[in-house]
Design an enzyme around this catalytic site. Sequence first.
Site, PDB file in Angstrom:
ATOM      1  N   SER A   5       0.969  -1.028  -0.058  1.00  0.00           N
ATOM      2  CA  SER A   5       0.137  -0.096  -0.144  1.00  0.00           C
ATOM      3  C   SER A   5       0.682   1.126  -0.004  1.00  0.00           C
ATOM      4  CB  SER A   5      -0.886  -0.064   1.163  1.00  0.00           C
ATOM      5  OG  SER A   5      -1.379   1.206   1.544  1.00  0.00           O
TER       6      SER A   5
ATOM      7  N   TYR B  31      -1.862  -0.625  10.663  1.00  0.00           N
ATOM      8  CA  TYR B  31      -1.991  -0.950   9.433  1.00  0.00           C
ATOM      9  C   TYR B  31      -0.807  -0.477   8.551  1.00  0.00           C
ATOM     10  CZ  TYR B  31      -4.100  -1.360   4.471  1.00  0.00           C
ATOM     11  OH  TYR B  31      -4.056  -1.415   3.217  1.00  0.00           O
TER      12      TYR B  31
END
Length: 246
Positions: A143, A157
């Site tokens: 990501s 995350y």
Amino acid sequence: MNEGIKGKVVLITGGSTGLGAVTAQLLAERGAKVAVAARRKDKLDNVVAEIEAAGGIAKAYALDVTDKNQVEAVVANVITDFGKLDVLINNAGLMPIRPMSEVNTDEWDQMIDVNLKGVLYGIAAALPRFLAQESGHIINLSSVAGIKVFAPGGTVYSGTKFAVSAISEGLRQEVGEKVRVTSIEPGAVESDLKLGTSGTAKDTVLDFYKNAIPASSVARAIAFAIEQPANVDINAIELRPTSQQF
């Protein structure tokens, strides 16, 4: 360039919805034989039915990526069913966004188990086989939050995605002469990922995703990495909506 995809056997975790399903459909259109794996078998069956209706080849496998024995078994079954495995796409992931001050350790555990251990278990199952055949391609979904810390709210995350990016690069350095390794690092993409957030940060996440790019944009990036000649390794692809600053 599709000759680099045609006939390849591709296993996609998290393949029942969103990015995983769209990637499966695109690769099947381009001639790959696709194995989709996820926990929800009914949704996997729908993906397979759509691919087959369009003339493609696909098969569904029930899988919880947090169980390393299941991951090993699915990889073995894919090879039995298709005769080989060429590409593993570690796509399964969770993104519950929450300030660390709320100390939701259950969510931390889930992200570590799915986003990080799930990737490692996939590598553990596929890598020995890829090394033995002296070819293969491992594609890990990281990501932009694995490049820059997404805080407040996305700290853990980001930690898992930084780890995925680091593992991808380390793996490339270790086995890159025989096995290709790609880290895909998207920004806001239209998928179920944004639905993993509950509580105080939910509205913030949904607002962040209002300009999300379609999953097909990332699927094309994945296809680009796969379709390269065997002596070309696309190591990382970073992409985001043009309107996204983070």
